[in-house]
Motif scaffolding. Structure first.
Motif, mmCIF file in Angstrom:
data_model
loop_
_atom_site.group_PDB
_atom_site.id
_atom_site.type_symbol
_atom_site.label_atom_id
_atom_site.label_comp_id
_atom_site.label_asym_id
_atom_site.label_seq_id
_atom_site.Cartn_x
_atom_site.Cartn_y
_atom_site.Cartn_z
ATOM 1 N N HIS A 206 4.292 -0.807 -14.132
ATOM 2 C CA HIS A 206 4.070 -1.320 -12.792
ATOM 3 C C HIS A 206 3.190 -0.380 -11.986
ATOM 4 C CE1 HIS A 206 7.871 -3.803 -13.364
ATOM 5 N NE2 HIS A 206 6.942 -4.668 -13.036
ATOM 6 N N GLY A 407 12.507 -7.298 -10.065
ATOM 7 C CA GLY A 407 12.156 -7.368 -8.651
ATOM 8 C C GLY A 407 13.031 -8.320 -7.880
ATOM 9 N N THR A 431 11.077 0.080 -3.858
ATOM 10 C CA THR A 431 10.264 -0.743 -4.760
ATOM 11 C C THR A 431 10.089 -0.093 -6.128
ATOM 12 O OG1 THR A 431 8.213 0.221 -3.907
ATOM 13 C CG2 THR A 431 9.004 -1.771 -2.834
ATOM 14 N N GLN A 432 10.977 0.835 -6.478
ATOM 15 C CA GLN A 432 10.868 1.496 -7.772
ATOM 16 C C GLN A 432 11.041 0.486 -8.902
ATOM 17 O OE1 GLN A 432 12.519 5.594 -8.752
ATOM 18 N NE2 GLN A 432 14.038 4.314 -9.721
ATOM 19 N N LYS A 439 6.670 -5.856 -4.520
ATOM 20 C CA LYS A 439 6.502 -4.732 -3.603
ATOM 21 C C LYS A 439 5.965 -5.214 -2.256
ATOM 22 C CE LYS A 439 5.145 -0.730 -5.110
ATOM 23 N NZ LYS A 439 4.373 0.441 -5.595
ATOM 24 N N GLU A 440 4.957 -6.083 -2.299
ATOM 25 C CA GLU A 440 4.391 -6.618 -1.059
ATOM 26 C C GLU A 440 5.452 -7.383 -0.264
ATOM 27 O OE1 GLU A 440 1.037 -6.805 0.352
ATOM 28 O OE2 GLU A 440 0.820 -5.001 -0.855
ATOM 29 N N HIS A 443 7.933 -4.950 1.321
ATOM 30 C CA HIS A 443 7.288 -4.323 2.481
ATOM 31 C C HIS A 443 7.235 -5.287 3.663
ATOM 32 C CE1 HIS A 443 5.015 -1.136 -0.132
ATOM 33 N NE2 HIS A 443 6.322 -0.948 -0.086
ATOM 34 N N THR A 460 11.515 7.905 -0.444
ATOM 35 C CA THR A 460 10.675 7.420 -1.534
ATOM 36 C C THR A 460 9.897 8.546 -2.187
ATOM 37 O OG1 THR A 460 8.895 5.866 -2.102
ATOM 38 C CG2 THR A 460 8.779 6.884 0.076
ATOM 39 N N ASP A 462 7.182 7.463 -3.845
ATOM 40 C CA ASP A 462 5.925 6.732 -3.949
ATOM 41 C C ASP A 462 5.107 7.019 -2.694
ATOM 42 O OD1 ASP A 462 3.861 4.858 -3.927
ATOM 43 O OD2 ASP A 462 5.069 3.301 -4.880
ATOM 44 N N GLU A 465 3.407 4.076 -0.987
ATOM 45 C CA GLU A 465 4.366 3.275 -0.246
ATOM 46 C C GLU A 465 4.699 3.932 1.088
ATOM 47 O OE1 GLU A 465 7.899 0.836 -1.663
ATOM 48 O OE2 GLU A 465 8.676 2.882 -1.661
#
Length: 536
Positions: A206, A407, A431-432, A439-440, A443, A460, A462, A465
């Motif tokens: 991903h 997800g 969103t790991q 992910k979008e 968010h 996070t 990320d 992110e």
């Protein structure tokens, strides 16, 4: 790519693969062609069909229709043993190893080399040393207990175990999800050695930026079909993401207006033994604050303390100005603090229960009627409402969470936190392991909650992110706030701060400009004791 990858004959070809599970079509007419010595990235949203395709290749599932060819000849894969005999081996994200056993014992478990009825330990170790050398691992690792190895080296041991079956095609399923950047480079070095020797790699990830470091070719899947196969050199992250979702990806969130209100959540000199200390942090209603740090920085533990899962030894937690001390997750929920845990499988989901059950289980008092009885109709209605709001892809609320993609399962855990709008939402690695589309969506949900007045704390690892969703980004280093950044922070500056270096703010530079500032809003540095000093 090695010279062997330039051969014209494919090592593995899948044509017109179709698979259904009851009334659900998982794959329709999917194609894949993998060359010798090639790293072939397979990408797509959760639920796009990647996992099903890999299960068919590894023998875990049988295809309904289509053809599989290995080195030009049609083959039938009825089970994992058939796949291994062909030379197709799979290494999963979580190492399938026993930590108490040595590397050699793990690799030959269940198929030990024997001489005269006894296990030939010397022969096993000698063979394992050869496998380790292919991956640039020390020969001494053969007799090391797996539990003493780093995550990256455990991953390489899993690869060595796959190679012990004379694998010609190695499937790596999200191999970097639990690795640090340094460990990922170790993994990539091992992959390059294998492809140079002619091994074909199918790489599922991903982390789209990895594709352009390690992959030669990219196949994109969407809604159970293969969208196309492309040379990695002809793509970029945005184009891959757009192919995955079938549309144009926005460039990021816009600036959010946060009311000049009293903090909803305030941490004052918060400490937990040797884990973290001197944590001063405030979040206003409608504000998103991200905590970012390297592995072991204390980010996860600070977030856990807010939810009552990490003991606090000193300092204060204030909610709307009132000092509180969450004693447990249940107590935190009663206070109006909700959590999306990092380990959803272990801490957030009842996988074999329905979506409706997983949504209601943390909110049982709301669904009780006449004392102890559950109002099932209300439970289902609330589940359906949240399924729609969070765009959870499921036929209905009665489907077991185990049947959902990663997800969508993640969004089920988030749905449980939103049955009642929380005052504070703590998100640990929100969103790991999810694809770009999920992910979008997550968010977007964070943005909506902030717009409605929820104070959001995101822990996070990320960095993209963190800079995408946060109004303020606080770098945690050695258990304490080290630097703070505003919207649009420069990634290089944030990473430098996480490593212990901070650029001093220039004349007139203020918090929110993207430059580093101290947690109080002014540029600063830490003294030898780790305390923030005002910049002169």
């Amino acid at each position: 790519m090695s010279a062997t990858a330039e051969q014209t004959a494919p090592r593995l070809t899948l044509t017109g693969i179709t698979k259904r599970f009851g009334g659900v079509r998982a794959i329709r007419n999917a194609d894949l062609r993998v060359m010798p010595g090639e790293v072939h990235a397979l990408v797509g949203e959760n639920g796009a069909g990647k996992s099903t395709l890999i299960k068919i290749l590894s023998g875990a599932e049988a295809l309904d229709s289509g053809e599989v060819r290995f080195e030009g000849a049609p083959v039938t894969i009825r089970g994992p043993a058939d796949a291994l005999r062909l030379g197709v081996a799979t290494v999963y994200q979580e190492a399938q190893l026993f930590p108490e056993l040595t590397v050699a014992e793990n690799i030959f478990l269940g198929r030990e080399l024997r001489t005269g009825g006894r296990i030939d330990w010397a022969a096993q170790n000698e063979h394992v040393v050869e496998l380790l050398e292919r991956l640039s691992l020390p020969p001494s690792y053969a007799t090391r207990q797996v539990g003493t190895l780093s995550a990256a080296h455990r991953q390489q041991v899993s690869i060595a175990k796959a190679l012990s079956h004379d694998a010609k095609v190695l499937i790596l399923d999200e191999p970097s999800a639990i690795l640090t950047d340094a460990e990922i480079e170790v993994l990539f070095t091992a992959i390059r050695r294998l492809t140079a020797a002619g091994v074909s790699i199918i790489y599922i990830t991903h982390r789209l930026d990895e594709i352009f470091t390690i992959a030669d070719v990219v196949t994109v899947m969407r809604d159970g079909e293969t969208v196309g196969t492309y040379p990695a050199a002809e793509l970029d992250v945005r184009r891959v993401a757009e192919l995955m979702v079938g549309g144009v990806i926005s460039s990021g969130g816009g600036a959010r207006t946060v009311a000049d209100a009293e903090p909803r959540l305030r941490l004052e000199d918060l400490a937990s033994d040797d884990v973290f200390h001197d944590v001063d942090l405030s979040i206003r209603p409608g504000e998103v604050v991200a905590l970012y740090g390297l592995v072991g920085s204390g980010v996860a533990e600070i977030a856990s303390a807010v939810y009552g899962m990490q003991p606090v030894t000193s300092g204060a937690i204030r909610l709307d100005g009132t000092a509180v001390r969450p004693r447990s997750p249940r107590h935190a929920r009663d206070l109006g603090i909700a959590l999306l845990p990092a380990d959803r499988k272990r801490e957030g989901l009842f996988s074999f229960q329905s979506v409706a059950f997983n949504v209601s289980v943390g909110n049982l008092p709301l669904f009780r009627e006449l004392g102890a009885w559950m109002d099932r109709r209300q439970e289902r209605e609330v589940a359906r409402r949240l399924i729609g709001r969070l765009a959870i892809k499921t036929p209905d609320e009665d489907v077991a969470v185990a049947n959902l993609s990663g997800g969508n399962a993640q969004k089920v855990v988030l749905a449980r936190q939103l049955v009642e709008r929380p005052k504070v939402l703590v998100l640990a690695e929100p969103t790991q392991g999810v694809d770009i589309g999920a992910k979008e969506e997550i968010h977007r949900i964070i943005d909506e909650l902030a717009a409605a007045g929820t104070a959001v704390l995101v822990a996070t690892s990320d960095l993209s992110e963190a800079t995408r969703i946060a109004d303020r980004l606080v770098v945690i280093r050695a258990g304490a706030p080290f630097a703070e950044f505003g919207p649009g922070a420069d990634h290089a500056e944030v990473l430098a701060a996480a490593a212990g270096h901070r650029e001093e703010a220039g004349p007139g530079e203020a918090a929110g400009s993207g430059g580093a500032t101290g947690p109080g809003g002014a540029a600063g540095r830490r003294d030898e004791a780790g305390h923030l000093e005002e910049a002169s």
